[in-house]
Write a protein that holds these residues in place. Structure first.
Motif, PDB file in Angstrom:
ATOM      1  N   SER A  41      -2.911  -4.280   8.285  1.00 39.12           N
ATOM      2  CA  SER A  41      -3.638  -4.821   7.146  1.00 39.12           C
ATOM      3  C   SER A  41      -4.041  -3.708   6.188  1.00 39.12           C
ATOM      4  N   ALA A  42      -4.548  -2.613   6.747  1.00 41.49           N
ATOM      5  CA  ALA A  42      -4.923  -1.467   5.913  1.00 41.49           C
ATOM      6  C   ALA A  42      -3.694  -0.840   5.260  1.00 41.49           C
ATOM      7  N   ALA A  43      -2.591  -0.769   5.996  1.00 45.22           N
ATOM      8  CA  ALA A  43      -1.358  -0.196   5.445  1.00 45.22           C
ATOM      9  C   ALA A  43      -0.830  -1.026   4.284  1.00 45.22           C
ATOM     10  N   ALA A  44      -0.911  -2.356   4.426  1.00 45.81           N
ATOM     11  CA  ALA A  44      -0.453  -3.235   3.343  1.00 45.81           C
ATOM     12  C   ALA A  44      -1.288  -3.003   2.090  1.00 45.81           C
ATOM     13  N   ARG A  45      -2.601  -2.831   2.269  1.00 48.69           N
ATOM     14  CA  ARG A  45      -3.467  -2.573   1.110  1.00 48.69           C
ATOM     15  C   ARG A  45      -3.152  -1.231   0.458  1.00 48.69           C
ATOM     16  N   ALA A  46      -2.610  -0.302   1.284  1.00 49.00           N
ATOM     17  CA  ALA A  46      -2.247   1.020   0.773  1.00 49.00           C
ATOM     18  C   ALA A  46      -0.779   1.082   0.367  1.00 49.00           C
ATOM     19  N   SER A  47      -0.169  -0.088   0.176  1.00 48.28           N
ATOM     20  CA  SER A  47       1.254  -0.173  -0.213  1.00 48.28           C
ATOM     21  C   SER A  47       2.147   0.595   0.756  1.00 48.28           C
ATOM     22  N   TRP A  48       1.772   0.586   2.036  1.00 49.92           N
ATOM     23  CA  TRP A  48       2.542   1.147   3.137  1.00 49.92           C
ATOM     24  C   TRP A  48       2.644   2.672   3.095  1.00 49.92           C
ATOM     25  N   GLY A  49       1.692   3.294   2.381  1.00 44.06           N
ATOM     26  CA  GLY A  49       1.564   4.738   2.470  1.00 44.06           C
ATOM     27  C   GLY A  49       0.749   5.112   3.696  1.00 44.06           C
ATOM     28  N   PRO A  50       0.603   6.406   3.996  1.00 39.76           N
ATOM     29  CA  PRO A  50      -0.174   6.849   5.163  1.00 39.76           C
ATOM     30  C   PRO A  50      -1.641   6.432   5.052  1.00 39.76           C
ATOM     31  N   ILE A  51      -2.254   6.133   6.190  1.00 37.34           N
ATOM     32  CA  ILE A  51      -3.681   5.800   6.244  1.00 37.34           C
ATOM     33  C   ILE A  51      -4.312   6.511   7.432  1.00 37.34           C
ATOM     34  N   GLN A  52      -5.645   6.493   7.465  1.00 38.30           N
ATOM     35  CA  GLN A  52      -6.371   6.917   8.652  1.00 38.30           C
ATOM     36  C   GLN A  52      -7.025   5.690   9.270  1.00 38.30           C
ATOM     37  N   HIS A  53      -6.967   5.621  10.612  1.00 37.70           N
ATOM     38  CA  HIS A  53      -7.631   4.531  11.332  1.00 37.70           C
ATOM     39  C   HIS A  53      -8.238   5.109  12.602  1.00 37.70           C
ATOM     40  N   ALA A  54      -9.539   4.917  12.758  1.00 36.82           N
ATOM     41  CA  ALA A  54     -10.261   5.425  13.934  1.00 36.82           C
ATOM     42  C   ALA A  54      -9.999   6.910  14.143  1.00 36.82           C
ATOM     43  N   LEU A 106      -4.113   9.519  12.070  1.00 37.11           N
ATOM     44  CA  LEU A 106      -3.204   9.315  10.945  1.00 37.11           C
ATOM     45  C   LEU A 106      -2.098   8.348  11.358  1.00 37.11           C
ATOM     46  N   HIS A 107      -1.805   7.408  10.479  1.00 37.27           N
ATOM     47  CA  HIS A 107      -0.703   6.470  10.728  1.00 37.27           C
ATOM     48  C   HIS A 107       0.185   6.393   9.491  1.00 37.27           C
ATOM     49  N   ASP A 108       1.490   6.268   9.745  1.00 30.15           N
ATOM     50  CA  ASP A 108       2.446   6.115   8.655  1.00 30.15           C
ATOM     51  C   ASP A 108       3.530   5.134   9.103  1.00 30.15           C
ATOM     52  N   ARG A 109       4.674   5.132   8.417  1.00 26.00           N
ATOM     53  CA  ARG A 109       5.685   4.109   8.678  1.00 26.00           C
ATOM     54  C   ARG A 109       6.219   4.131  10.104  1.00 26.00           C
ATOM     55  N   ALA A 110       6.229   5.291  10.745  1.00 22.62           N
ATOM     56  CA  ALA A 110       6.715   5.353  12.124  1.00 22.62           C
ATOM     57  C   ALA A 110       5.841   4.505  13.041  1.00 22.62           C
ATOM     58  N   THR A 111       4.516   4.668  12.931  1.00 27.98           N
ATOM     59  CA  THR A 111       3.641   3.856  13.778  1.00 27.98           C
ATOM     60  C   THR A 111       3.545   2.427  13.256  1.00 27.98           C
ATOM     61  N   TYR A 112       3.695   2.254  11.938  1.00 24.73           N
ATOM     62  CA  TYR A 112       3.664   0.889  11.409  1.00 24.73           C
ATOM     63  C   TYR A 112       4.782   0.050  12.031  1.00 24.73           C
ATOM     64  N   ARG A 113       5.962   0.631  12.186  1.00 18.77           N
ATOM     65  CA  ARG A 113       7.082  -0.121  12.771  1.00 18.77           C
ATOM     66  C   ARG A 113       6.762  -0.527  14.204  1.00 18.77           C
ATOM     67  N   TYR A 114       6.139   0.396  14.946  1.00 13.75           N
ATOM     68  CA  TYR A 114       5.748   0.065  16.325  1.00 13.75           C
ATOM     69  C   TYR A 114       4.784  -1.115  16.337  1.00 13.75           C
ATOM     70  N   PHE A 115       3.756  -1.041  15.504  1.00 18.50           N
ATOM     71  CA  PHE A 115       2.741  -2.094  15.522  1.00 18.50           C
ATOM     72  C   PHE A 115       3.279  -3.410  14.968  1.00 18.50           C
ATOM     73  N   TRP A 116       4.220  -3.353  14.031  1.00 20.18           N
ATOM     74  CA  TRP A 116       4.811  -4.593  13.543  1.00 20.18           C
ATOM     75  C   TRP A 116       5.643  -5.267  14.634  1.00 20.18           C
ATOM     76  N   ASN A 117       6.415  -4.485  15.364  1.00 23.15           N
ATOM     77  CA  ASN A 117       7.173  -5.063  16.476  1.00 23.15           C
ATOM     78  C   ASN A 117       6.233  -5.666  17.520  1.00 23.15           C
ATOM     79  N   LEU A 118       5.110  -4.987  17.764  1.00 25.72           N
ATOM     80  CA  LEU A 118       4.136  -5.506  18.721  1.00 25.72           C
ATOM     81  C   LEU A 118       3.572  -6.850  18.247  1.00 25.72           C
ATOM     82  N   LEU A 119       3.238  -6.949  16.958  1.00 30.32           N
ATOM     83  CA  LEU A 119       2.721  -8.216  16.431  1.00 30.32           C
ATOM     84  C   LEU A 119       3.759  -9.325  16.529  1.00 30.32           C
ATOM     85  N   GLN A 120       5.015  -9.007  16.270  1.00 33.65           N
ATOM     86  CA  GLN A 120       6.060 -10.019  16.388  1.00 33.65           C
ATOM     87  C   GLN A 120       6.189 -10.513  17.826  1.00 33.65           C
ATOM     88  N   ARG A 121       6.094  -9.602  18.774  1.00 33.84           N
ATOM     89  CA  ARG A 121       6.139  -9.996  20.185  1.00 33.84           C
ATOM     90  C   ARG A 121       4.965 -10.899  20.527  1.00 33.84           C
TER      91      ARG A 121
END
Length: 329
Positions: free
Chosen positions: A281-294, A297-312
């Motif tokens: 959700s935070a990444a989408a608001r940042a137009s899929w650029g890098p963000i910090q969470h807790a 640092l997260h970027d597209r590499a971790t975004y892909r992991y978390f998107w696959n997890l949500l799909q599962r």
């Protein structure tokens, strides 16, 4: 969500990603059991596929009659969600191509997938796929029919990467019992159930090869059945171990009791789902650029992991946090 780029468009640069299909595949081989499976789908929802079995379900000499019955049920109003496929006879069986013909002629527009068992080589499988393609064309069936391939022979395992790379292949299934039998007694019968099915080195090697080939080529690896029909805890434990230790994202069910434990075991941990929802959700608001969470640092590499997890999680019927549910609206 309407003002932002969807994660499947933002994160994969045109790649298809893994198919979004249920985590459980329930086998049914008779008119009565197929109808019962469809009734279960209506009650439980879209959390499992039904595989109508033309191979082990058909009595010798009645293969055509059985295939017609299966095709008619898939094409009927009994089939609630168009989430029913069929396992045909193996390529060496005289009924194999006739199964294909009948299923496509009667139910081709509603057939979710075709499962091909006991192929002994890439070339043998390709001949069946060529027949499927020619029959689809002759019948005017425009949509592709996804193919599931059972890896249960020495030859199929040797060719597993080539098989997984075929564009039509959606799922690689591991066939434990036939794989053990193919070793002519070198693997003990105890390896057809836990813990042997995970600990025996030849089987563990084969499962890892199947899962790696599938995931490396955008297909779903599906785990073999649990023979215990009465112990839900054992079914859950087998499915959990298959997912966590070997990377399988789907598992067979051979009894209605097994469906719920498999689906539950294949679900991601809800804490991870909440984390994935917050990060994406935070990444989408940042137009899929890098963000910090807790503090990380997260970027597209971790975004892909978390998107696959949500799909599962979504495919396994989990209730998603509201900030993630919008991705599936």
């Amino acid at each position: 969500m309407s003002d932002t780029v969807h994660p499947r468009d933002a994160l994969f640069d045109g790649e298809a990603g893994l198919p979004t299909i249920p985590t459980c595949e329930h086998f049914a081989g008779s008119d009565k059991l197929i109808r019962k499976a469809f009734d279960l789908q209506r009650r439980l929802g879209r959390i499992f596929d039904v595989t109508c079995d033309c191979e082990d379900g058909a009595a010798a000499g009645q293969e055509e009659e059985h295939a017609r019955m299966v095709a008619a049920l898939i094409a009927s109003e009994e089939n609630p969600f168009d989430m029913a496929g069929a396992r045909i006879h193996d390529p060496d069986h005289a009924a194999c191509l006739r199964d294909v013909d009948l299923l496509l002629e009667i139910a081709g527009e509603r057939l979710a997938y075709l499962t091909i068992p006991k192929a002994t080589s890439f070339e043998q499988l390709q001949r069946v796929l060529d027949h499927i393609g020619s029959r689809r064309e002759a019948l005017g069936i425009v949509r592709p029919i996804p193919i599931h391939v059972l890896i249960e022979t020495h030859g199929a395992l040797a060719d597993v990467a080539r098989i997984a790379a075929l564009p039509a292949v959606e799922v690689l299934d591991f066939g434990l019992m036939d794989f053990v039998s193919a070793h002519a007694g070198a693997i003990p019968a105890s390896a057809m159930r836990s813990p042997g099915q995970f600990d025996h080195r030849l089987i563990a090697r084969a499962k890892a090869q199947v899962a790696a080939a599938a995931l490396g080529h955008g297909a779903i690896p599906a785990h073999n059945v649990c023979l215990d029909l009465k112990n839900a805890d054992q079914v859950h434990a087998d499915a959990r171990r298959a997912r966590e230790e070997f990377g399988f994202l789907r598992m067979w069910s051979i009894h209605p009791m097994q469906i719920e434990p498999i689906v539950r075991a294949m679900q991601p941990d809800f804490t991870e789902v909440e984390t994935a929802a917050a990060i994406l959700s935070a990444a989408a608001r940042a137009s899929w650029g890098p963000i910090q969470h807790a503090g990380e640092l997260h970027d597209r590499a971790t975004y892909r992991y978390f998107w696959n997890l949500l799909q599962r999680a979504h495919g396994a019927g989990m209730t998603l946090p509201e900030e993630a549910a919008v991705f599936f609206a």
